[in-house]
Write a protein that holds these residues in place. Structure first.
Motif, short mmCIF file in Angstrom:
data_model
loop_
_atom_site.label_atom_id
_atom_site.label_comp_id
_atom_site.label_asym_id
_atom_site.label_seq_id
_atom_site.Cartn_x
_atom_site.Cartn_y
_atom_site.Cartn_z
N PRO A 99 0.83 -1.20 0.00
CA PRO A 99 0.00 0.00 0.00
C PRO A 99 0.87 1.26 0.00
CG PRO A 99 -0.13 -1.12 2.14
CD PRO A 99 0.71 -1.97 1.25
N THR A 100 0.38 2.29 -0.67
CA THR A 100 1.10 3.56 -0.75
C THR A 100 0.43 4.61 0.13
OG1 THR A 100 -0.23 4.17 -2.67
CG2 THR A 100 1.90 3.14 -3.12
N ALA A 101 1.15 5.72 0.30
CA ALA A 101 0.66 6.82 1.14
C ALA A 101 -0.66 7.37 0.61
CB ALA A 101 1.71 7.93 1.19
N ASP A 102 -0.87 7.31 -0.71
CA ASP A 102 -2.07 7.91 -1.29
C ASP A 102 -3.25 6.95 -1.37
OD1 ASP A 102 -1.40 6.23 -3.37
OD2 ASP A 102 -0.91 7.82 -4.78
N GLY A 103 -3.13 5.79 -0.71
CA GLY A 103 -4.25 4.85 -0.66
C GLY A 103 -4.25 3.83 -1.79
N GLY A 104 -3.29 3.95 -2.72
CA GLY A 104 -3.19 2.98 -3.80
C GLY A 104 -2.27 1.84 -3.44
N GLN A 105 -1.76 1.18 -4.46
CA GLN A 105 -0.78 0.11 -4.26
C GLN A 105 0.31 0.29 -5.30
OE1 GLN A 105 -2.77 -3.77 -4.38
NE2 GLN A 105 -2.52 -3.79 -2.17
N LEU A 106 1.50 -0.16 -4.95
CA LEU A 106 2.61 -0.11 -5.88
C LEU A 106 3.28 -1.49 -5.89
CD1 LEU A 106 4.59 1.94 -7.52
CD2 LEU A 106 6.06 1.56 -5.57
N SER A 107 3.52 -1.98 -7.10
CA SER A 107 4.27 -3.24 -7.26
C SER A 107 5.60 -2.91 -7.91
CB SER A 107 3.51 -4.21 -8.17
OG SER A 107 2.28 -4.55 -7.59
N LEU A 108 6.64 -3.56 -7.43
CA LEU A 108 7.95 -3.36 -8.05
C LEU A 108 7.88 -3.74 -9.53
CD1 LEU A 108 10.88 -2.52 -7.71
CD2 LEU A 108 11.42 -4.88 -7.11
N SER A 109 7.13 -4.80 -9.83
CA SER A 109 7.05 -5.26 -11.22
C SER A 109 6.42 -4.20 -12.14
CB SER A 109 6.28 -6.58 -11.31
OG SER A 109 5.02 -6.44 -10.70
N ASP A 110 5.61 -3.28 -11.58
CA ASP A 110 5.04 -2.19 -12.38
C ASP A 110 6.13 -1.27 -12.94
OD1 ASP A 110 2.54 -3.13 -11.68
OD2 ASP A 110 2.17 -1.57 -10.17
N LEU A 111 7.29 -1.29 -12.31
CA LEU A 111 8.38 -0.38 -12.69
C LEU A 111 9.41 -1.05 -13.60
CD1 LEU A 111 8.81 1.28 -9.19
CD2 LEU A 111 7.64 2.24 -11.18
N ARG A 112 9.14 -2.29 -14.04
CA ARG A 112 10.06 -2.97 -14.96
C ARG A 112 10.31 -2.09 -16.17
NH1 ARG A 112 10.75 -5.98 -11.60
NH2 ARG A 112 10.74 -8.24 -11.51
N GLY A 113 11.55 -2.12 -16.67
CA GLY A 113 11.88 -1.29 -17.81
C GLY A 113 12.42 0.07 -17.38
N ARG A 114 12.32 0.37 -16.08
CA ARG A 114 12.91 1.59 -15.54
C ARG A 114 13.90 1.20 -14.46
NH1 ARG A 114 8.65 5.80 -13.51
NH2 ARG A 114 10.47 7.13 -13.62
N LYS A 115 14.86 2.06 -14.23
CA LYS A 115 15.77 1.84 -13.11
C LYS A 115 15.07 2.40 -11.87
CE LYS A 115 18.97 3.82 -15.62
NZ LYS A 115 20.20 4.29 -16.26
N VAL A 116 15.27 1.74 -10.74
CA VAL A 116 14.58 2.12 -9.51
C VAL A 116 15.59 2.31 -8.38
CG1 VAL A 116 12.84 1.41 -7.79
CG2 VAL A 116 12.54 0.79 -10.20
N VAL A 117 15.42 3.39 -7.62
CA VAL A 117 16.14 3.56 -6.36
C VAL A 117 15.10 3.29 -5.27
CG1 VAL A 117 17.32 5.15 -4.81
CG2 VAL A 117 17.77 5.26 -7.28
N LEU A 118 15.27 2.17 -4.57
CA LEU A 118 14.38 1.81 -3.46
C LEU A 118 15.16 2.08 -2.19
CD1 LEU A 118 11.74 0.37 -2.41
CD2 LEU A 118 13.09 -1.74 -2.44
N TYR A 119 14.63 2.97 -1.35
CA TYR A 119 15.37 3.22 -0.12
C TYR A 119 14.52 2.89 1.10
CZ TYR A 119 13.32 7.80 1.11
OH TYR A 119 12.48 8.80 1.49
N ALA A 120 15.15 2.21 2.05
CA ALA A 120 14.48 1.76 3.27
C ALA A 120 14.89 2.69 4.40
CB ALA A 120 14.90 0.33 3.59
N TYR A 121 13.89 3.16 5.15
CA TYR A 121 14.17 4.06 6.26
C TYR A 121 13.32 3.64 7.45
CZ TYR A 121 9.81 6.24 4.74
OH TYR A 121 8.50 6.45 4.40
N PRO A 122 13.80 3.93 8.67
CA PRO A 122 13.13 3.41 9.87
C PRO A 122 11.75 3.98 10.16
CG PRO A 122 15.43 3.88 10.34
CD PRO A 122 15.14 4.45 8.98
N ALA A 123 11.56 5.31 10.06
CA ALA A 123 10.28 5.86 10.51
C ALA A 123 10.02 7.22 9.89
CB ALA A 123 10.26 5.98 12.03
N ALA A 124 8.83 7.38 9.35
CA ALA A 124 8.42 8.65 8.77
C ALA A 124 8.43 9.74 9.84
CB ALA A 124 7.02 8.53 8.16
N MET A 125 8.77 10.93 9.43
CA MET A 125 8.70 12.13 10.25
C MET A 125 9.68 12.18 11.41
SD MET A 125 4.78 13.38 9.83
CE MET A 125 3.82 12.10 10.57
N THR A 126 10.70 11.34 11.40
CA THR A 126 11.78 11.48 12.37
C THR A 126 12.86 12.32 11.69
OG1 THR A 126 12.74 9.41 11.60
CG2 THR A 126 11.31 9.28 13.54
#
Length: 156
Positions: free
Chosen positions: A18-45
């Motif tokens: 699930p995404t912040a805007d209420g939708g969903q995102l699949s990594l496979s939807d981004l095939r054909g593009r390069k992706v920077v996926l970054y993992a962070y501990p907690a929003a608003m810190t």
């Protein structure tokens, strides 16, 4: 507890979250593009805000070089929505509340926090190629200055 660490050439674990805007995102939807996926501990810190704003401010140059940016954390979508609104974030944030995707990427597990070993999100960045393979897996990155360093490494 042994932790998975991804290496260049490994397939990037696919996900649909699930995404912040209420939708969903699949990594496979981004095939054909390069992706920077970054993992962070907690929003608003503080550190995570610095990092998110750096990605926001660098988004045009990253997108110009063909990269999509996605942030992932164990926060609930409602908290992510507040984060997006508060800091005018212009890229998708996905919620991994059960931490299964973070774990698959080796971005959740034991880490040092103020000299103690704790379980938590390991601040990490993954560069994924157009075919869904790991190009770079960067673990224990610093919140401040990381985006500039990443852009240098990617030649952007």
């Amino acid at each position: 507890m042994t932790q998975t660490r991804l290496a260049p050439g490994d397939p990037a674990p696919d996900f649909t979250l699930p995404t912040a805007d209420g939708g969903q995102l699949s990594l496979s939807d981004l095939r054909g593009r390069k992706v920077v996926l970054y993992a962070y501990p907690a929003a608003m810190t503080p550190g995570c805000t610095t990092q998110a704003c750096d990605f926001r401010d660098s988004l045009a140059s990253l997108q110009g070089a063909g990269y999509a940016v996605v942030g992932i954390s164990p926060d609930k979508p409602a908290k992510l929505a507040k984060f997006v609104e508060r800091d005018s974030l212009t890229f998708p944030l996905v919620a991994d509340e059960d931490k299964s995707v973070l774990t698959a990427y080796g971005a959740y597990g034991e880490k040092q926090n103020y000299g103690k070993t704790v379980l938590g999100v390991i601040r990490s960045t993954f560069v994924i190629d157009e075919d869904g393979r790991i190009e770079r897996a960067l673990y224990n990155v610093k919140a401040t200055g990381h985006v500039a360093k990443l852009r240098r490494e990617l030649g952007i």
